[in-house]
Each structure stands twice: as C-alpha cells, then as structure tokens.
Design an enzyme around this catalytic site. Sequence first.
Site, PDB file in Angstrom:
ATOM      1  N   GLU C 229       0.829  -1.192   0.000  1.00 56.00           N
ATOM      2  CA  GLU C 229       0.000   0.000   0.000  1.00 56.00           C
ATOM      3  C   GLU C 229       0.869   1.250   0.000  1.00 56.00           C
ATOM      4  O   GLU C 229       0.638   2.179  -0.747  1.00 56.00           O
ATOM      5  CB  GLU C 229      -0.912   0.013   1.236  1.00 56.00           C
ATOM      6  CG  GLU C 229      -1.825   1.245   1.282  1.00 56.00           C
ATOM      7  CD  GLU C 229      -2.568   1.385   2.603  1.00 56.00           C
ATOM      8  OE1 GLU C 229      -2.032   0.931   3.630  1.00 56.00           O
ATOM      9  OE2 GLU C 229      -3.659   1.965   2.592  1.00 56.00           O
ATOM     10  N   GLU C 362       0.629  11.445  12.298  1.00 52.42           N
ATOM     11  CA  GLU C 362       1.339  11.137  13.542  1.00 52.42           C
ATOM     12  C   GLU C 362       2.086   9.809  13.414  1.00 52.42           C
ATOM     13  O   GLU C 362       3.245   9.693  13.823  1.00 52.42           O
ATOM     14  CB  GLU C 362       0.351  11.077  14.718  1.00 52.42           C
ATOM     15  CG  GLU C 362      -0.207  12.436  15.134  1.00 52.42           C
ATOM     16  CD  GLU C 362      -1.213  13.012  14.143  1.00 52.42           C
ATOM     17  OE1 GLU C 362      -1.919  12.228  13.488  1.00 52.42           O
ATOM     18  OE2 GLU C 362      -1.292  14.251  14.011  1.00 52.42           O
TER      19      GLU C 362
END
Lengths: 341, 341, 392, 392
Positions: C229, C362
């Site tokens: 991905e 994050e």
Amino acid sequence: MSATLIYSEVEEDLRASVRDLLADHASPAAVLARCESDQPYDLELWRLLGEMGATTLHVPEELGGQGASMRETAVVLEELGRSVAPVPFLGSAVLASAVFTVLGEPVPSETATLVVPFSSWQPVFSSGPVRSVADATVASLFIVPVSTPDGPELHLASSATVTPVTSLDLTRPVADVTVSESTVLARGADASNALRVALLTGAGLLASEQVGIAERCLFDTVAYLRERHQFGRAVGSFQALKHRLADLYQELVTARAAARYAADALATGEDVEIAVAVAAAHCSDVAVHAAEEAVQLHGGIGMTWEHPAHLFLKRAKADQLALGTPDRHRAALAELVDLRL
Amino acid sequence: MSATLIYSEVEEDLRASVRDLLADHASPAAVLARCESDQPYDLELWRLLGEMGATTLHVPEELGGQGASMRETAVVLEELGRSVAPVPFLGSAVLASAVFTVLGEPVPSETATLVVPFSSWQPVFSSGPVRSVADATVASLFIVPVSTPDGPELHLASSATVTPVTSLDLTRPVADVTVSESTVLARGADASNALRVALLTGAGLLASEQVGIAERCLFDTVAYLRERHQFGRAVGSFQALKHRLADLYQELVTARAAARYAADALATGEDVEIAVAVAAAHCSDVAVHAAEEAVQLHGGIGMTWEHPAHLFLKRAKADQLALGTPDRHRAALAELVDLRL
Amino acid sequence: MDADALRAKAREFVANQPTTDRLEFLRARFDAGLAWVHFPEGLGGLGAPRALQSVVDTELAGTPDNDPRRIGIGLGMAAPTILRFGSDEVKKRFLRPLWTGEEIWCQLFSEPGAGSDLAAVGTRARRENGRDGDDWLLTGQKVWTSSAHTARFAILLARTDPDLPKHQGLSYFILDMDQPGVEVRPLRQITGEAEFNEVFLTDARIPDAHRLGAVGEGWKVAQTTLMNERVAIGGNAAPRESGMLGAVAKTWRENPDRHTSALHDRLLRHWVDAEAMRLAGQRLRQQLAAGAPGPEGSAMKLGFAKLSQALSGLEVELMAEDGLRYDDWTLRRPDLVDFTGRGPGYRYLRAKGNSIEGGTSEILRNIIAERVLGLPSEPRVDKDVAWKDLPK
Amino acid sequence: MDADALRAKAREFVANQPTTDRLEFLRARFDAGLAWVHFPEGLGGLGAPRALQSVVDTELAGTPDNDPRRIGIGLGMAAPTILRFGSDEVKKRFLRPLWTGEEIWCQLFSEPGAGSDLAAVGTRARRENGRDGDDWLLTGQKVWTSSAHTARFAILLARTDPDLPKHQGLSYFILDMDQPGVEVRPLRQITGEAEFNEVFLTDARIPDAHRLGAVGEGWKVAQTTLMNERVAIGGNAAPRESGMLGAVAKTWRENPDRHTSALHDRLLRHWVDAEAMRLAGQRLRQQLAAGAPGPEGSAMKLGFAKLSQALSGLEVELMAEDGLRYDDWTLRRPDLVDFTGRGPGYRYLRAKGNSIEGGTSEILRNIIAERVLGLPSEPRVDKDVAWKDLPK
C-alpha cells in the site's frame, strides 16, 4: 524530458573526495578555533580545493575549468555547507566565476569576489563604497558593478580598500569594500546580464549549501539525541522531539529536490528563473529551521560557544539574507508564474 | 487604569445560567440533528435566551435592554461558541442591536439582522441583492445599508426576499437577501458611523465566540484522548500530542485575554479599534487551529458526520471569514499603530 | 526473459488480438502472462523482473484496460499478499478475476478500536466445523472500508486468540462479501459524502482454505499488504501546478479583486512548497527507477497532507463571502475523490482526511523518526500483554 | 496586622529614618520587620499576609533599596527555602545579609548530565567528620549558574546516595563559595557573552548544619525553590509595544526602504501575538491579585520564547546587508540581559536561550499537558531504578 534530480556516480565520487578533504581540514573544532584567529579563512583548504579542481568544475575547459557543470559545483557546496568550511568558495568560485564565464573570459586563478552587498537579489550598479561584501578579505581580484554616465559597467580591480566587519556569520565574514582604480570588464547589456546571471547562479547554488547545512544539523541532532539520556531514556525516544525531527526530515527531502533542480536548471539553462526562485525561497528557510532546531534540541550545550551548533545557526541565518531573502524570491516567482497580487 | 480582564462574579453567574440552558437545548446530538432539519435554527432556545435577558444585556435600559455591557454579552457569546448553538444571536443581538443602540433607537423585540455580506469588515453601502447574510432566514426586521444619490443611508425593512444558501457553517447558515420596501433609519455620517460601530462590535464580540469554540475543541479533545487507548496506552499520554495541546492551550490563554480586552474596550469605548483588530486577528486563527486539531486528534471518528467535531470546524472556519479575515484586521492595525508598509 | 523478448511477445499478442471485448481481451492478456510480468507463469505473469512491466505497458497502450482505481485495492494489496501466502488453489481461483476486474476487492483491517494501532483489531474469528471441513465464523466491526459496497471479496485481519499478545493472536483471511453475515453501511464524512463504509460482521463464514498464512501469523501477512500500500501512494508524476495547487491558483487568478498582500505571500509559500514536493516526488521515482528506492515516501505523504490542508484553508479565506457557502451537503457515494471538481469548502474539508487516511500523519512521523532517522522507539507497554488484558 | 496598622508602622519607620547609608538603612528596615512582611518577626517580617507587602513598598518608595535583579536568586529562591527548611541558626545567619544584598546568592542545581531531568544530578556529597562535627565533601560539576562569580553562597542539590532511585538519594545544601574546592569559570554563549558560569567542585566542604531538610529529601526541598522561581517569572506589567516588540517595531519604522509586504504581515502577526501575550500577562496578574492564581504562567513563558524568537528572526531578515553584521563578539560578562541595548543579531541569538533557560519549552509543554490539561504522563522507566544504574 524531466531533469535528473538524483546524484550520478561521478557526483557521489566527487562528494566523497571533498568530504574526505573537509574531514581533515574542517572539523568542527578546527572551524571554531579558526573563527577567532587572525585569519578566519582557511587558505590552505582553499588551495587544496583548487588543486583538486573543485573550484572550477562548472567552468568550461576553454576558460580554464573542468568542463563539468553546475550540478557538480552544487555537490561541492553541499559538502561545504555540511562543514561550514571557511573558504571563499561562494564569492570566488561561484559569483565571480559566473561573471567571467558568462562574459566568455578566462577564469583567473586568483581568489576573486563580486563587490555587491551579499544580500543583493537583483542587479544594482552604483558607485562608492559597498557594504557587507562576502569573501572580500581574502580576494585579490574584485568585480565591481559601476554606474557610469554611459550606463552600467562591470569593472575589474586588483586592489581595493577592504574593511573587515564584525559579522553574524563567523565562517563567512563580510567586509566593506571601496575600489578606486579599475578597468572595464563589460558594458551595457553585457554587464547587466552577467551580473544578473551571477546573482541567479549564486542564489541557485546557495540552495545546495543550505541543504548541506540542514542535513548536517538534522543528523547531528539525531546522533546527539540517541546518545543523550534524561529521565532514564535516550532523549531521542521522546515522541514530541521525534515528530519535530520527522517534520524536519520532510523539509530536507523537499529542499534537496528543489536544490538539485536548481543546479540542473543552471547546468542546462532551462527553467532557470523559476528553479532558482523556488530553491532559494525554500532552502533558505529549511536551513534556518534545521539550525534553530539543532540549537534548541541540543538543550543547554547548544547555547554554548564551545559547541559547533551556533556556527551552523549563524551561517544559516546569514544565508537566509544572502542573495535575496525568501520573500524577495517569492515576489520574483509571482511574476514568473503569473500569480500576481 | 488598565482594563479588567478577569470575569466578575456576575459574569460567572451569567455564564452558569446560559450554560445550563444550552446543556438542555444544544447538546451536540441535538445541534447535529437540527442541521439537517427543515429549521436549522433553534427558535425555542432563541426565545428562552431572550426571556432570560441574554439577548439585550448591553442595551441601555432606556432602549429596552438590561443596561449591562458588552462584557456580559461577550460571556454569552463564549457559551454560544462552546455549543455552536444555532440561534441568530450574532446577527440580531449583536449586529442589528448595535445599530439601534448607536442611533439611540429602542431595540425592537423582533429578530433582526444587518443586511451585509457576513464577511464584511468595513462599511459598504450598496444597492441590490446582498450575498451571504448571516442569520437572515429567521429575521423579521432587516437593517440595510443603502447607497443613495443623497449619500449613505441605513434603511429598515420588515420584509425581504431571503434565499437560503447551502452554507459552510451548518449552525449559522447564510442567505442572499433582497429588500424592496424600506424606511430610512439614518442618513449620512450617522448611518456610516452606526454601520462602522456595528461591524467593529460584531468583530470584537465574535472573538469571544471564537474563544468558546477553541476552548470546547481543546477540552473535548483532551477528554477524548484521556479515554481513547491505542498501543496499550491512553492516546493522551503520547508526548507529541501533549505538546500540540499545550501549544493550543497557550493560544487559548492569549485569545481569551485578547477577547476580554476587546469586550471591555467595547464596554468603555476606550482603545476600541486596536482592541478589536487584535482580538479579531488573533482569535479567528486560534479557533480554526483548535478546531482543526480537534478533528485531527480525534482520528478517524473526527472525520465522520456523526461526531460533532465538524460542526466546530465549520463554524470556526466560517467565523474566520466573518466580519473580516485576520489579514484584513492586521492591515487595519498597521494604520492604527503606525506600522505601515 | 529480457526486454527485447518481452517486447516481441507483447507485439505478437497485440498483433494477434483475439477479441475486441474488453473482458475477453483482458482474460487473454492474463493468460498470455502479460498482466503482471513479475508474477509466475500461469498466474498472469512470466516470472520476469518487475521493472520490465513498463515494456509491456508501452506496447499495450491503447488496448482495453481496467480503471486502475477501481481495482486498486485488489491489485495493490490483495494480489501481492495472495501471491506470497496463498495456496495454489487460492492463487488460481482469485488472481485472474481480480486482475480482469470481474471481482472487486476491499480491505477490512481498521476497526473503531484499532486505527493507528492496527494490531489491536478485535474482530473475533472462531473455528467451527462446517460441511466442507473447517470454517471460521467472524464477528466484529470494520470501518473506513472503501469499495465495500461494490466488492465481492475482502482481505481481512481478525483475532483468532485473544489470550496472546496482540501481534501474535491475529490471522489473515479472504472473506466472501456476498453472504448474510456481512452488512455494509455507508459512513458519512464531514464533507457530506460517504466514500467509505462500515462493515458489520455477524458470524460471517470463511472456509479455512481461504486463510492466508498460518493461524497466528496474520500480522506478518498484513505487513506484506501494507508495504505494498505504501509503495502505491504518491507514485504518479504530476505536472507543475496540478492537483490542489492548480485549483487554488486558478481561484486566485479568477478573483483579482479579492487579493491581499498577506494572502499573496501565503499562496506563494504554498506554491513553492508544492513545487518542491513535486520535485521530491520526481526524485523519488528516479531513485526507484535507478533501483535505489529511498525512504522518502513517508515524508511525501506527510508533506502532501500539510500542503493540501494549508492550500485549501487559504482558498476558503480568499473567497470571503463565497467561502461562507458550500456546494452540496447531499449524502453521495463517489467512486473517486476529485479535489478539483468541487468547491473550496469541499476541498478544505476533504483535505482534512489526508492526514488520517492510509496512516495518520502522527504515525508517519513515528515511522520517519524510527525507521528513517533511527531514533529509538518509545517504551512499549503492550508488547507482552495478552490482547484481552490491554486497556481499551 | 492589617493594612492600616502596617501603613502606620511603615510611615513611622520612614519618619524616623535612622540613617542615609543604604546598607544601614536596609538593615534597619529588616530589623523593623519591613523587609518581607510575611516573614516571621525577627527575620525581617511581621508575620503579616503576603499581599500586604505592597502597602509597605508603597510607603517606602524612594528610600534606599537593592537592585532586585542583583539579589534576585537570593530573594526568589534561597530565602523561601531557608525560611521553610532552615534551622533557627541558619535563618538568623543568612536571611538578613541576603535581603540587604551584603551576601549575593547563586543556585547550583543544573549539571551537564542533569538539565531537564534535574533529579538526575550526580554531584556527589560524601560525609566526613570534620573538626567541628559532621562535614560534607562535594565533588562534581554544575552549570548555567548566573552570579556564581559574584556570589558568596549557593543553594545546591547533590547526591548523597547513588544506590537509591534518583529522586530519593538527593540532599540540599548551602555552600560557601569562598573556598578552594570551588572553581568558577565563565560559560560563553552563542552571543559571545558569558552571562553564566560553570562551577567545578572538588571536595568542597559544607558543614552538616548547612543542610536544608533531611538527608535524602533534597528533591522535596528543591520543589520549594523551583516553585518560587516559576512564580517570579513574567510578573511585571509591561506597556504596549515594549521589550523585544518595541525594538523590532522601532527598527521597522526606521527602515522604510527595507519594507516588503511579506515581512509586513509577519510583523503584524507578531505585533498581535505580543499584544495578546501582554494582555494575558495582565489578566494573570489580575487573577493573582484577586486571590485566584491561574495555571497560565507556564503558557506565558512558552509564548514569550516563541514570540521573542520569531520577532528577532524577522528583524535580522529585515535588515538585509546590515543583518549580516554583528555588533560585538567580545567575551563580556553582563550583569543583565538587555534585549534592547544591542543589535538585531544579538537579539536573535540571545532569544534562542528563552526556550532553554528556566525550564525548556519542551518541559513547559509537558507541565501544561499534565498539570493544566490533565493528560496522562508517559510510561516512566526511571522511577524505581537506582540512580547509579540509570543509562547516562
């Protein structure tokens, strides 16, 4: 056809040679000691860089150079930025050299400088003393933009009154320069164009120096934070610091691409103005950000004179002003890409 | 004598009453459900606010109000911001009310609005339809700045063609307004001054709404991150997030002080223009920052329609445009404090 | 097989094009080994180096093809995982219709309680003896699933042993979406749209033969999926001033009366950042092409999110009274996200997702800090604790 | 004692002013209990509420006084600690000359290896029987000490037991700086100046009577000191556009030919931030005065550092070719930091210290997050480990 933004093998070999030389001559301790000596420039290192051909890489062979390109010179500047080496490379091998090269003049072997305020971002021809000229104290040739009744001229002088100035950047001090006797090097449009190209070249290649500064600041900080322990942990394991360094890495990635593109554009002559404006605007701020974070994240030790972090901070901040502040380059870009106010 | 920036006991009591009312009528679930109903405004809540006198606090008693000051009205706005309550308070109890008050006219009990684009930051008198007017769909009185051959005039209309517009802010939608029949309320300098004061009052008090938004976003996020666990820890224990929330807290502290100062200046009439420019410029961005962080730090759930975070984001972003973007207020400030370009 | 041989083979295939029907053509291309040349023979490939795929793609340009976005999850995530962990039967059964687009795939990983901390998934897979041997029954809730409403199959991560530490009790499955135990509901976002779905599983059935990797090794298998991905993101060359920047620059040029000097410098900053990002993407692709992939991919995604959010925020401010408006809150189910096709408000809201979807900013910063910069990890409190005992 | 009585007492003292000699006057004021009214009688105070100090200060305005900055550490940190933890003899011996400025104090807490993590101090205090009873011998290095070169005494934190966890093995002492085992060296900063010192201790001697608090309770004692330090910061009312902003605004007005629109908006942003900070300071003081101190102090210090750094960075950019110059790198030992007395380059470099000194911005953010916002602390790895076994 898109520009090549990765480093070639030749460029990597060149980098390795220069890095070796700098490891021997421009360690942080050596550079720091030299700042306060009688001669802030390392003339021996400067001579050795010349001997290995690093100072004339982009100069055509017929003008006395190596016949490589701005891409290779940019690699040298990355390394010089990484070590804030005190050599008059930018003034002589970039700015002055660009003037000679554009004019098709052989590039002299003497150390030269371009007598403009180091903060200049556009061609200005004036008369009288010039303030804050980079790399002037060790120059023996001076290229001077002069405003005459007949129009702009570039003059050449082999002597000048050079008054060293207490400078923010300890490793590339500026000086005030007054030239009295000089000969004409170029007139009119030739003079204007040569000065314009030299300033563009300087700003575009300075971006590579700034990438070197940013890279060094980031990775030295990473190394320090891996070793430094507080609260029983490596300080580099604290997430808030990790995230700031990750952001900095992201900036470094884009700064490197922008600087490489500017160097390639200067080598090919294509898309030069936009490429330089982008690189100058972007890399200036990235280098300052990296140097400021390095000082902060080294904690108290980074605030001390004995630690080299301040050398990078002072160089980065001076470089931000050099050859046009970022906002000047953005203003230039606005015209180039039709995003006017 | 320096302005009082802390809340008085009376103000805290007022806050408590309003907060109680909003807890009953403007829970996140209720506000969210109402957004998509036929009537996006909560007219029952609006009626109750009027009954408790919260809509006319700063209106002198002789004009039909409570004879308190803008300070108290600002406290109500903080609470309304905290709940993004869908009531026409800003349009009616602040903007329209300010016009009547300045003109010394009794403030009508009907819901009113000032027919200017909600993004206005300086008086403009025009003619014809007006786009993006706040709180117009529930108004039954319209104050219209009109440009006439005799100069600027403020008109009053009891009917208008109001076309609701799909709005970024779901809790304070805008509408396009065309007024055909109207009577003159004020002319010339009186009209200009009343409009100017109304816009200043609106921008200055909007800052208190923005403080409420920011506070709610910050503390809801803190509460969520204390409960939410990932990697076996409360997400709120991760330092990078803690530091961002600490920075946000710092912004909230300064935003509250700036908003309080603007409210006090509007109450006393001293230093109004600077106080409003500072509060509007500062608090707008703080509220947007807080709402954006709230969406981000709620993770995926903050991106969903079912969670109320987006109501605050949309209100905060719309408020940033309302009554002058921050850069317009900074430009105004430049003149006021002699920092010209 | 070298480039010349491959080119010859591709030319011959095109010259002898068996059909003009898209599906039949794609099946034939698969069977000729010209689907993905680095896959094995018989499974759509020729066992050739991956880099040679471009030779085939060049020769077959203009022939019938799938919309790569429609079958993206199948191509980018399911296929590499099936290839590496699937049995021969599984590969034979699934890869051909996946590649031809006959069967659409989705990915069922994230859960409300397992977002950034994917290894915390709690969807429970229990063994049951079915008619045809071992079956698994799955119960739980998945979220943020694109294509779930059009997908026939899903790759899925579920907990087979809650008594083990979280990374060890997971297994990886192929789920048939077309069964009563699978309920798909649209998940409306802050834009008003529903690009994604929630998927509720109630004793959904999976034959054990559709497990990929060993029981308890689901986390390892998922790494293959996720690695692919990440590679897939940001892989496209973009012209200067395209995407979000293009939309905002257009808005700027069309609204000269709304310019202010403050917004101007902000726009120029973003222009510079966007161009530097574009060049960094170009540089990254050149590194990949040179066989020396750099670690810059995570940084690109991080930068893209920051930039698209800053640009779209600016655009709304620029538009003043028109920035107060929105184009449409209607609940729609778009196939694709198109930043340029809608208004500034939509761009602003949709861009907020850029720092969440496909790994939050994050988490990306953690990855950059630890894997790229080599900074130490934080103290871990969840490594040796049984999943069921973790605070939730 | 109420305000009226105190006012009367202060007036009487002024009316019967015993001397015009500064030192004698201050001693008399101390002995009259008008030094710090909340201190006990006989120790410079009258046991009055602290809030009444302003009554005395008003009445005694214009009488001989100390430079509060010169004796700041003594007043702000040493005195409250001595008052709370000192024996009667210690209080009698030290408080009077501390308050009158006869004896200057410094603070020896930070070490190269114990900065943010102050509890990690490694300066070792070993017991030795001296001529006059128990003595302690101290060896170690302290750093970032202001006034060490002028100070007669220091408050000091040292490790008395390395085998205990770090917070438990510390003790707190008063050190006589005037002895051979104490060497003070200037610590040069990036500005070129040396505001601070390094202090090297080699068997420096401290009588046990000069220990404050029990052996092993040094951390608790230090909390008193540090709490008082934090209160002291940011306590002064400032007029609009003062301090760093005043300097930069002046530079802006004096250099109209250097203005650009981009710098203009940045300056205005900082002006707004500075004014909002100023108002927040005013609000904080009003809260204190109303007896309801808020937790905003840490936020003020955090904001101040950000602002001074942003402003000074802008000023250097504005100055272009003059920004490339610096006023003076000479090693100097200033008594005070004066942002406005020197050039833009100095301001830029000195402001970097604002986010380090007196608690780094990172530590302040931790404090705000945990103590103000109530966010959970991070997992701790150093709580139960003997200090000597901690990684360093």
